[in-house]
Enzyme design. Sequence first.
Site, PDB file in Angstrom:
ATOM      1  N   LYS B 116       0.847  -1.339   0.044  1.00  0.00           N
ATOM      2  CA  LYS B 116       0.064   0.007   0.091  1.00  0.00           C
ATOM      3  C   LYS B 116       0.952   1.053  -0.198  1.00  0.00           C
ATOM      4  CE  LYS B 116      -3.987  -2.266   2.013  1.00  0.00           C
ATOM      5  NZ  LYS B 116      -3.763  -3.135   2.780  1.00  0.00           N
ATOM      6  N   GLU B 200      -3.300   6.254   8.812  1.00  0.00           N
ATOM      7  CA  GLU B 200      -3.653   7.189   7.913  1.00  0.00           C
ATOM      8  C   GLU B 200      -4.783   8.051   8.612  1.00  0.00           C
ATOM      9  OE1 GLU B 200      -5.187   5.053   4.158  1.00  0.00           O
ATOM     10  OE2 GLU B 200      -6.948   5.282   5.161  1.00  0.00           O
ATOM     11  N   HIS B 235     -15.007  -3.427  10.618  1.00  0.00           N
ATOM     12  CA  HIS B 235     -14.286  -2.977   9.067  1.00  0.00           C
ATOM     13  C   HIS B 235     -14.525  -3.877   7.840  1.00  0.00           C
ATOM     14  CE1 HIS B 235     -12.858   0.502  11.182  1.00  0.00           C
ATOM     15  NE2 HIS B 235     -12.391  -0.078  12.078  1.00  0.00           N
ATOM     16  N   ARG B 292      -7.679  -8.541  -7.170  1.00  0.00           N
ATOM     17  CA  ARG B 292      -8.450  -9.968  -7.367  1.00  0.00           C
ATOM     18  C   ARG B 292      -9.847  -9.729  -7.565  1.00  0.00           C
ATOM     19  NH1 ARG B 292      -8.333  -8.202  -1.537  1.00  0.00           N
ATOM     20  NH2 ARG B 292     -10.656  -7.643  -0.908  1.00  0.00           N
TER      21      ARG B 292
END
Lengths: 168, 499
Positions: B116, B200, B235, B292
């Site tokens: 990421k 973040e 989440h 994916r």
Amino acid sequence: MEYEFLHGSEIYLIKIDGNLSGEYKALIADKEYHFSASNISPNEFSILLDRKNTKAYVAESDESFYVHIDGKIVRLDKPGAAAGGFGGAGGDFGAKDEISTPMPGKVVKILVNEGDRVESGQPLVIVESMKMENELKSPTAGEVVSVNFSNGDLVEPGQPIIKLNPSE
Amino acid sequence: MFKKILIANRGEIAIRVMKACREMGIESVAVYSTIDRNSLHVRTADEAVWIGEAPPNESYLYIDAIINAVKETGAEAVHPGYGFLAENYLFAERCEKEGIVFIGPDSKALKLVGDKVASREVTEKEGIPLIPGMKDKSTNVDQCMSEAKKIGFPVLLKASAGGGGKGMRVIRSEGELKDAVEAGMREAQAAFGDPSVYLEKYIEKPRHVEFQILADKHGNAVHLFERECSIQRRHQKIIEESPSTALTDNLRKKMGEMALKVVEVSGYTNAGTVEFLLDENSNFYFLEVNARLQVEHPVTEMVCGIDLVHTQIRISSGEKLWFSQNDISQRGHAIECRIYAEDPESNFLPSAGKILYMKEPTGPGVRHDCGVYSGCEVSVYYDPILSKLITWAPTRNICCRRMAAALNDFPVLGIKTDIEFLRDAIVHPEFLRGNTFTDFIPVNMPGWKPEFSDNTLNKALLSAGLFSSIAAQKPAITGGVEEIPSPWRTMGDWEIGKK
């Protein structure tokens, strides 16, 4: 015929009789029900109660019956059978002086030591089951009497991981 | 075109891919761990190969065993499904070395988008909007602390190596940081074999909107519009839909173009998903590429009329995309509900055990991608997803009603599932209005309990009584000999009104 079912902590007695054409009468807590019932497949029933249509699905385990009615599932336990295993998670599972997990898992991290004073709701141990970590919280304020597992140990449902001496 | 494909996965997604293979005249090979011998994916494939014991790293994550199975069976390609090895570039690299086609992007693109932090750098250079966050991944609590202070609380902790919400946590204050980072690293290590995390800025009240893309090996790429996946618990998405109620045509066009740009700069091929966060003011931020087939891919298939697994296989075999952006449009509305073995009353804790009985919902516009059956065991070793229920209808309103009815007529007995919870979410006035934000569940359904009435209890007691009385009169079979004749003969001649 008569049957007893346990729902929550209440015992319900039901008398039920049927005839060859699928007409039934039943008695639950002094209230009489007359209905038509048909056994569509081993687990599936069609019930017409006051002409109203109900689809019911029933399955049986050693301890309980599971019934699906109108999109809802009702668990009815057999009195005398050691029911449970579902319980709640985290804080409200099992006895108040023991911390255990409702499903098999791995102890990831013990967060307290013997002799520690803990608050109600305080996380005591992290257990990983099905790839998710779950914090098991203290159901009560009290003192940690014993810690029976170490980080990395596998634990079975109901095994006391931590024992508490509740101060309440 | 391939003659044989091995599916390196289990459960509903393995079955979904096997069915696509069958439709295309391709043989399918299942792999399975010891406890999965009776699983549905083993029974759906043309061939099945045992690859190891139950723990994932001894079977579904065990690259050598899977490569051996490919060689033994003579499969030409591997479909990784989602999860397990789907985004593991080392596996893709190994396939490339062994001359096996990995159905997905090549290992280089997979490595880039899987990291990421690296993919942020690449996308940032191209002017793709990003959420403020750490430049580097970390395994150091102190470093996370100083970065979190720079970004400003609340911050979101994510596993660098994976997706699916594993290891993800919202950290609202300095005091919460140490425990959260440690727990996140452990989950990341357990799930992906890499403990690295990054932080973040946490955006409040966002929507999760993602774009499905398809790119062939000849430089052609298209997007198949959006999926909104804002309804999440832990989440992780549990309800997804397309189209999103939040996008205007103009915003949809802009986001679609941005998604294609991400694909272009990362050299990505095959099917993938570009994830964005959308805030209340229609600002959107690039999150990551899911390299994916997504769990929620069926809603796109229903709305766009394109089979994503077929297309993945055709792209991998070298075919050019046979349609262009202008050929693709959204038609009607689709919703997916993920059916999990879990207990919504206990913080969605997974629930393993035996499914005593289940019956799949059917009807016009109802699709059920299912990995389980009556009598099967749900193991503690794997992700607790059982199946996916998808409905399609000309309008969102009808689609919601269709979904609610299908969930209502979907008995799964013996283990806890989220079916009742999902039904209540779908018929919630805020959901029906399209007010779907990622905090939908804590805001609208806190402490959810199933509704329950005496009427339901009485009907349940009647049903259990019926079941028991019929079972009591069934012939007991001992040694294959029926000892009691038909229950109907032993029932007597009782009639209503007769004493």
